[in-house]
Design a protein around this motif. Structure first.
Motif, PDB file in Angstrom:
ATOM      1  N   ILE A  20     -36.261 -47.789 -37.845  1.00  0.00           N
ATOM      2  CA  ILE A  20     -36.340 -47.558 -36.405  1.00  0.00           C
ATOM      3  C   ILE A  20     -36.086 -46.082 -36.123  1.00  0.00           C
ATOM      4  CG2 ILE A  20     -35.334 -48.130 -34.168  1.00  0.00           C
ATOM      5  CD1 ILE A  20     -34.484 -50.848 -35.443  1.00  0.00           C
ATOM      6  N   GLY A  28     -40.558 -48.963 -41.936  1.00  0.00           N
ATOM      7  CA  GLY A  28     -39.958 -49.981 -41.084  1.00  0.00           C
ATOM      8  C   GLY A  28     -38.626 -49.558 -40.502  1.00  0.00           C
ATOM      9  N   THR A  60     -41.123 -47.673 -35.111  1.00  0.00           N
ATOM     10  CA  THR A  60     -40.679 -47.632 -36.512  1.00  0.00           C
ATOM     11  C   THR A  60     -41.612 -46.738 -37.320  1.00  0.00           C
ATOM     12  OG1 THR A  60     -41.979 -49.579 -37.114  1.00  0.00           O
ATOM     13  CG2 THR A  60     -39.698 -49.952 -36.404  1.00  0.00           C
ATOM     14  N   VAL A  92     -35.940 -52.377 -39.217  1.00  0.00           N
ATOM     15  CA  VAL A  92     -36.211 -53.222 -38.061  1.00  0.00           C
ATOM     16  C   VAL A  92     -35.705 -54.651 -38.294  1.00  0.00           C
ATOM     17  CG1 VAL A  92     -38.547 -53.951 -38.707  1.00  0.00           C
ATOM     18  CG2 VAL A  92     -37.940 -53.710 -36.295  1.00  0.00           C
TER      19      VAL A  92
END
Length: 190
Positions: free
Chosen positions: A12, A10, A6, A35
């Protein structure tokens, strides 16, 4: 193990095929997503707070350091998991590499083992379970402990059979190898 990377927000940016299989998502359904998509709905608030704390002090976290982690699959089912985290600097960004291990197979085995030991504990005959490779006693039921006059806890871990202490290690190996190569006997070996 599944792997996800990530970015600082955050989102991905990478998943491996193991995480795709574990989660039921195709990588294209995950790339660019937060995520939290993999976090059960009722746990997303606490995960968000945990994510912020980690971003402030990103240090490696080993598998098993934080229990009770769960992954929500695409079909809505939940899997107990262990997660290791590691920061990775790429240019001016600090990415997070998350390694995810599905605990379902291990938990199922532990449950089966627990049930088996419970049943063996009820057997009125002496039962000794030995690790065939190490010739180490793994389990002794109360009937076997009573037969040899020692507590079961003292017998577990020993490398000679409490029921056949006269056997040398070579004789024990021969007996185990002989038993391993045949169908289960109609009666137990004396």
């Amino acid at each position: 193990d599944g792997v996800a990377v990530t970015d600082e927000s955050g989102a991905i940016i990478f998943v491996n095929s193991s995480l795709e299989e574990m989660s039921g998502y195709d990588r294209h359904e995950l790339l660019g997503e937060a995520v939290e998509k993999l976090v059960p709905r009722g746990e997303r608030g606490s995960h968000d707070a945990e994510h912020r704390r980690y971003r402030q002090a990103p240090i490696p976290r080993l598998m098993g350091q934080r229990g009770g982690l769960r992954l929500q699959r695409r079909d809505g089912s939940i899997a107990d998991v262990e997660i290791a985290l590691a920061p990775m600097t790429l240019g001016s960004q600090t990415l997070t590499v998350a390694t995810v291990r599905d605990l379902s197979p291990r938990l199922a085995l532990e449950s089966e083992r627990s049930l088996l030991l419970e049943v063996l504990g009820l057997v009125p005959d002496a039962v000794v379970v030995t690790d065939a490779a190490a010739l180490r006693v793994e389990y002794v039921n109360d009937a076997a402990a009573a037969l040899v006059g020692r507590p079961a806890t003292d017998l577990a871990g020993e490398t000679n059979s409490p029921l056949r202490p006269e056997l040398t290690p070579t004789q024990q190996r021969e007996l185990v190898d002989q038993l391993a190569g045949q169908e289960p006997p109609d009666r137990f070996v004396d």
